[in-house]
Write an enzyme that holds these catalytic residues in place. Sequence first.
Site, short mmCIF file in Angstrom:
data_model
loop_
_atom_site.label_atom_id
_atom_site.label_comp_id
_atom_site.label_asym_id
_atom_site.label_seq_id
_atom_site.Cartn_x
_atom_site.Cartn_y
_atom_site.Cartn_z
N SER A 144 0.80 -1.25 -0.03
CA SER A 144 0.01 0.04 -0.19
C SER A 144 1.01 1.19 -0.25
CB SER A 144 -0.91 0.00 1.35
OG SER A 144 -1.50 1.38 1.36
N TYR A 157 -1.07 0.40 10.48
CA TYR A 157 -1.39 -0.65 8.97
C TYR A 157 0.11 -0.12 8.20
CZ TYR A 157 -3.23 -1.21 4.36
OH TYR A 157 -3.39 -1.67 3.10
N1 LIG Z 1 -8.84 -0.78 -1.13
C1 LIG Z 1 -7.71 -0.14 -1.04
O1 LIG Z 1 -7.72 1.10 -0.85
C2 LIG Z 1 -6.28 -0.58 -0.77
C3 LIG Z 1 -5.19 0.25 -0.75
C4 LIG Z 1 -3.79 -0.09 -0.70
C5 LIG Z 1 -3.64 -1.43 -0.53
N2 LIG Z 1 -4.60 -2.23 -0.45
C6 LIG Z 1 -4.17 -3.69 -0.21
O2 LIG Z 1 -4.81 -4.48 -1.30
C7 LIG Z 1 -4.89 -5.71 -0.56
C8 LIG Z 1 -6.56 -6.15 -0.85
O3 LIG Z 1 -7.15 -5.42 -0.45
P1 LIG Z 1 -8.93 -5.09 -0.62
O4 LIG Z 1 -9.05 -3.64 -0.91
O5 LIG Z 1 -9.37 -5.97 -1.75
O6 LIG Z 1 -9.53 -5.53 0.80
P2 LIG Z 1 -10.80 -6.41 1.12
O7 LIG Z 1 -12.00 -6.20 -0.03
O8 LIG Z 1 -11.12 -5.94 2.32
O9 LIG Z 1 -10.39 -7.92 0.83
C9 LIG Z 1 -9.35 -8.37 1.80
C10 LIG Z 1 -9.15 -9.65 1.43
O10 LIG Z 1 -8.31 -10.48 2.44
C11 LIG Z 1 -8.91 -11.57 2.90
N3 LIG Z 1 -8.24 -11.77 4.32
C12 LIG Z 1 -8.30 -10.76 5.16
N4 LIG Z 1 -8.05 -11.32 6.47
C13 LIG Z 1 -7.84 -12.61 6.08
C14 LIG Z 1 -7.35 -13.71 7.03
N5 LIG Z 1 -7.06 -13.55 8.35
N6 LIG Z 1 -7.19 -14.99 6.21
C15 LIG Z 1 -7.68 -14.87 5.09
N7 LIG Z 1 -8.17 -14.23 4.19
C16 LIG Z 1 -8.33 -12.97 4.94
C17 LIG Z 1 -10.39 -11.24 2.97
O11 LIG Z 1 -11.00 -12.59 3.09
P3 LIG Z 1 -12.45 -12.75 3.52
O12 LIG Z 1 -13.58 -11.60 3.21
O13 LIG Z 1 -12.83 -14.04 2.98
O14 LIG Z 1 -12.35 -12.77 4.95
C18 LIG Z 1 -10.67 -10.62 1.53
O15 LIG Z 1 -10.45 -11.43 0.54
C19 LIG Z 1 -4.79 -5.77 0.94
O16 LIG Z 1 -3.43 -6.31 1.09
C20 LIG Z 1 -4.71 -4.37 1.26
O17 LIG Z 1 -3.83 -3.83 2.23
C21 LIG Z 1 -5.94 -2.05 -0.54
#
Ligand SMILES: NC(=O)c1ccc[n+]([C@@H]2O[C@H](COP(=O)([O-])OP(=O)(O)OC[C@H]3O[C@@H](n4cnc5c(N)ncnc54)[C@H](OP(=O)(O)O)[C@@H]3O)[C@@H](O)[C@H]2O)c1
Length: 271
Positions: A144, A157
């Site tokens: 991120s 984070y």
């Molecule tokens: N969205 C943003 O603005 C943003 C910005 C920068 C970086 N990121 C990074 O991008 C990545 C994906 O984020 P996203 O936006 O797609 O978030 P999201 O919609 O909240 O999805 C997160 C995913 O991680 C899984 N997960 C979380 N904790 C887990 C655990 N303990 N065991 C197994 N699976 C787990 C969730 O699975 P379940 O729902 O099945 O539990 C879900 O599939 C992350 O690394 C995040 O830090 C996101």
Amino acid sequence: MDYDFSNKVVLVTGASVGIGESTALLFAKLGAKLSLVGRNEANLRAVAAECEKQKGVKPLAIFADLGTDEGIHKTAKETLEHFKRLDVLVNNAAIGARTSILHETDMKIFDDVFRIDVRGVYLLTKLLVPALIEAKGNIINISSISATVVAVGSLPYGMAKAALDHFTRLVSLELAPKGVRVNSVSPGITVSNFVKRITGSTDEQYKSWLGEVSKQIPLGEPCVGDDIARMVVHIASEHSRLVTGTVVEVDGALRFNTASSSHLVSQQIKH
Ligand SMILES: NC(=O)c1ccc[n+]([C@@H]2O[C@H](COP(=O)([O-])OP(=O)(O)OC[C@H]3O[C@@H](n4cnc5c(N)ncnc54)[C@H](OP(=O)(O)O)[C@@H]3O)[C@@H](O)[C@H]2O)c1
């Protein structure tokens, strides 16, 4: 440029929704055999079914909590037993938080974030490195821009993602002689449930926050999951054969507008 992942085995963690879902779907379109990990069974099954529709290749769906050693061992074991190899590991699963050092919280948030976002990635990678060496594969860690943008509210984070980026660099050097590449893809604001999960905001509140934050993005709009997935696929492909130890931002240059983005993050701390 064409991308072909047929006969490649790709493991995507956090594939049940968001960026992981987009990444899984794109790899499926490119013919990959997929191992998909998540906790929400209904969501993960739905993503697996959608992936299967692309090229008729049935993904392996693994229901596991990557915040536990048991879940991590299960993920590695089931993937290798099923496919007997691994070409690409996408460490995408993570949780976020909006706290600060002045915020009255216990250490649970810190422990949860570091357990899932750092320790989970470290152990899963460690278990799968022998298979990746055998396949001369590669690793993509989803980081991120919070790793470098200094914003009140990003603790812990941002620290966890900074640790992840340095993990990328350290492991890339160690694995380069073995023919394994290791990189981070670092999203900026990306439309998903991530921020809603952290802040508990409603769809309406999230939409309004997204509108505000978009004004601070030099390229004028937030990312969607596909923007991140396309960079993951490019780096995972042979087209990036000499790219390793890098952190590639996909953020519309938001990282340069630190003062304004800091304000928008700090607004979200729950008091
Ligand atoms: N969205 C943003 O603005 C943003 C910005 C920068 C970086 N990121 C990074 O991008 C990545 C994906 O984020 P996203 O936006 O797609 O978030 P999201 O919609 O909240 O999805 C997160 C995913 O991680 C899984 N997960 C979380 N904790 C887990 C655990 N303990 N065991 C197994 N699976 C787990 C969730 O699975 P379940 O729902 O099945 O539990 C879900 O599939 C992350 O690394 C995040 O830090 C996101």
